[in-house]
Design an enzyme around this catalytic site. Structure first.
Site, short mmCIF file in Angstrom:
data_model
loop_
_atom_site.label_atom_id
_atom_site.label_comp_id
_atom_site.label_asym_id
_atom_site.label_seq_id
_atom_site.Cartn_x
_atom_site.Cartn_y
_atom_site.Cartn_z
N LYS A 17 48.85 38.82 40.96
CA LYS A 17 47.91 38.16 41.88
C LYS A 17 47.95 36.65 41.74
CE LYS A 17 44.73 40.72 39.97
NZ LYS A 17 45.45 41.81 39.33
N HIS A 42 46.00 35.64 34.55
CA HIS A 42 46.85 35.39 35.73
C HIS A 42 47.92 34.35 35.38
CE1 HIS A 42 43.41 36.95 38.50
NE2 HIS A 42 44.00 37.88 37.80
N GLN A 225 41.83 42.15 37.67
CA GLN A 225 42.09 43.56 37.38
C GLN A 225 42.65 44.24 38.65
OE1 GLN A 225 38.59 42.48 36.27
NE2 GLN A 225 39.88 41.58 34.71
P1 IMP Z 1 37.61 45.41 29.90
O1 IMP Z 1 37.69 44.85 31.29
O2 IMP Z 1 38.01 44.44 28.85
O3 IMP Z 1 36.28 46.05 29.64
O4 IMP Z 1 38.68 46.61 29.78
C1 IMP Z 1 38.54 47.82 30.53
C2 IMP Z 1 39.90 48.33 31.03
O5 IMP Z 1 40.40 47.42 32.00
C3 IMP Z 1 40.97 48.43 29.93
O6 IMP Z 1 41.82 49.52 30.24
C4 IMP Z 1 41.75 47.13 30.10
O7 IMP Z 1 43.07 47.22 29.63
C5 IMP Z 1 41.70 46.96 31.61
N1 IMP Z 1 41.81 45.57 32.02
C6 IMP Z 1 40.88 44.59 31.93
N2 IMP Z 1 41.35 43.44 32.42
C7 IMP Z 1 42.60 43.68 32.84
C8 IMP Z 1 43.58 42.88 33.49
O8 IMP Z 1 43.40 41.70 33.80
N3 IMP Z 1 44.75 43.51 33.78
C9 IMP Z 1 44.96 44.82 33.50
N4 IMP Z 1 44.07 45.60 32.92
C10 IMP Z 1 42.89 45.05 32.60
#
Ligand code: IMP
Length: 432
Positions: A17, A42, A225
């Site tokens: 992105k 990013h 995400q």
């Molecule tokens: P959190 O957002 O840190 O709570 O993580 C929750 C889930 O989202 C986990 O599986 C992370 O690996 C995934 N995740 C969070 N941020 C990213 C991102 O920027 N890219 C890919 N996966 C993400």
């Protein structure tokens, strides 16, 4: 052509992105991050130089852009200041180009401590979060014990209120998780960063965006995400804690859904996932390792290896329905160079039945077997190709097949990390 565009991930994040936002932000007045926090990573590569942004919107490096951190975000003051300093060191002076919503929620050291303690306690059941405190910060917001940036400016008793909430979380940390308590000093340091460094950036971004929409200014909403990590529409509980989908823009920014025009899906030419959770097309074999290596599939925030697999059309179609995509930016095509054959998952087999839509729960999704369509690969390099005619015929066929199956126009194909490695198929959609 539309003056308001959303760019978001259609898969499990890490679709590229940052590159797209940076690419199309050259005529945009505002770039708005609408959810999440410094869990995002990013990556921008400008003339070979790599910059990873976690909180600051990717378009900020363009001179005319004002970057906005919207009400729906959870923001760590120290993480934000660190990022501003890193950009400054690289010669990017962006301090006066950033606005923080007074309604955005503070992410504080006790959120990080809770995230870490929980993941440790869950051991093999863990979600695999980025351990940045995102979930606990959103929990506090929903429980109405969070602190908004505006409160630091207007609430005279904020320190007393913060001490109360800190006591509450320390009780849980020490007694339930047997983890060390967080000191008030750590919290105070975050407050000081806001008061001394960030206060002039805190503003009513909602009114500002209302005005900008009235003036028909070009606004780019930057997702973090991906769709399949959405708190309600992703593979719960293996999700992040915010709304990553297009609908999240209106909710987070306080604008009408009618104000949004184009919705561009950044979509990798294959699938990846970081952290735990169902992943029907995952490749636990040499091909998976090949894609991981070729694609440098390691998390930009945590450095964790990303799980890799074939393109999942069942998920792509679901994602297109949830978001209402008007175009697709297909990224990392060059990673597939050299594979003898390439597979697309066109349906799932679940308990003896063929499914064209994903089950909504992680347990049945884990039990889905992919049904593949196989296409021939290409042996030539596509790296840096910017003309359709120069692509190998099998690469053209793969792109066209994806487009036909999803039913959404592919507007560009990214053939490398640099701004220049971009093949435009329909530039009109991204000219704001
Ligand atoms: P959190 O957002 O840190 O709570 O993580 C929750 C889930 O989202 C986990 O599986 C992370 O690996 C995934 N995740 C969070 N941020 C990213 C991102 O920027 N890219 C890919 N996966 C993400």
């Amino acid at each position: 052509m539309n003056k308001r565009m959303v760019v978001l991930g259609s898969q499990w994040g890490d679709e590229g992105k940052g590159k797209l936002v940076d690419l199309i932000a050259n005529k945009v007045k505002y770039v708005v991050r609408f959810q999440g926090g410094h869990n995002a990573g990013h990556t921008l590569v400008i003339r070979g130089d790599k910059t990873v942004l976690h909180l600051i919107p990717s378009g900020i490096l363009h001179d005319q852009v004002m970057a906005i951190l919207a009400p729906g975000m959870v923001i760590s003051p120290s993480a934000l200041v660190k990022e501003l300093d890193q950009l400054k060191q690289k010669g990017f002076e962006v301090e006066n180009k950033l606005l923080i919503s007074d309604q955005a929620t503070l992410l504080l050291p006790y959120h990080v401590a809770l995230d870490k303690a929980r993941e440790k306690e869950k051991a093999s059941q863990k979600i695999g979060t980025t351990q940045r405190g995102i979930g606990p910060a959103y929990e506090d917001k929903i429980a109405r014990r969070g602190f908004k940036f505006g409160a630091v400016l207007y609430n005279q008793d904020i320190e007393t209120d913060l001490k109360e909430v800190l006591d509450y979380h320390n009780f849980v940390l020490q007694n339930y998780y047997q983890a060390p308590a967080v000191s008030f000093d750590e919290i105070k340091q975050e407050l000081d960063l806001i008061r001394n460094r960030l206060h002039s950036k805190i503003t009513d971004t909602t009114s500002l965006l209302h005005q900008a929409i009235e003036e028909n200014a070009a606004i780019l909403f930057e997702g973090a995400q991906g769709t399949l990590l959405d708190i309600d529409h992703g593979t719960y509980p293996f999700v992040t804690s915010s709304h990553t989908i297009a609908g999240g823009v209106a909710v987070s920014c306080g604008i009408s859904p009618n104000a949004i025009g184009e919705i561009i899906a950044v979509t990798k030419a294959y699938s990846t996932r970081v952290g735990s959770g169902p992943f029907p097309t995952e490749l636990i074999d040499e091909t998976g390792q090949f894609i991981q290596k070729q694609g440098n599939e390691f998390g930009a925030t945590t450095g964790r290896p990303r799980r890799c697999g074939w393109f999942d059309m069942v998920m792509a179609k679901y994602s297109a329905k949830v978001n209402g995509f008007t175009g697709i930016a297909l990224t990392k095509l060059d990673v597939l160079d050299g594979l003898p054959e390439i597979k697309i998952c066109v349906a799932y087999q679940y308990k003896g039945e063929k499914r064209l839509t994903p089950p909504n729960h992680a347990v049945p999704l884990e039990q889905c077997e992919p049904i593949y369509e196989t296409l021939p690969g290409w042996q030539q390099s596509t790296k840096g190709i910017v003309e359709w005619e120069q692509l190998p015929e099998n690469a053209q066929k793969y792109i066209k097949r994806l487009e036909t199956l999803v039913g959404v126009k592919i507007v560009l194909v990214s053939t490398g990390p640099d701004r220049e490695d971009t093949l435009w198929l329909d530039k009109t959609i991204c000219q704001m």
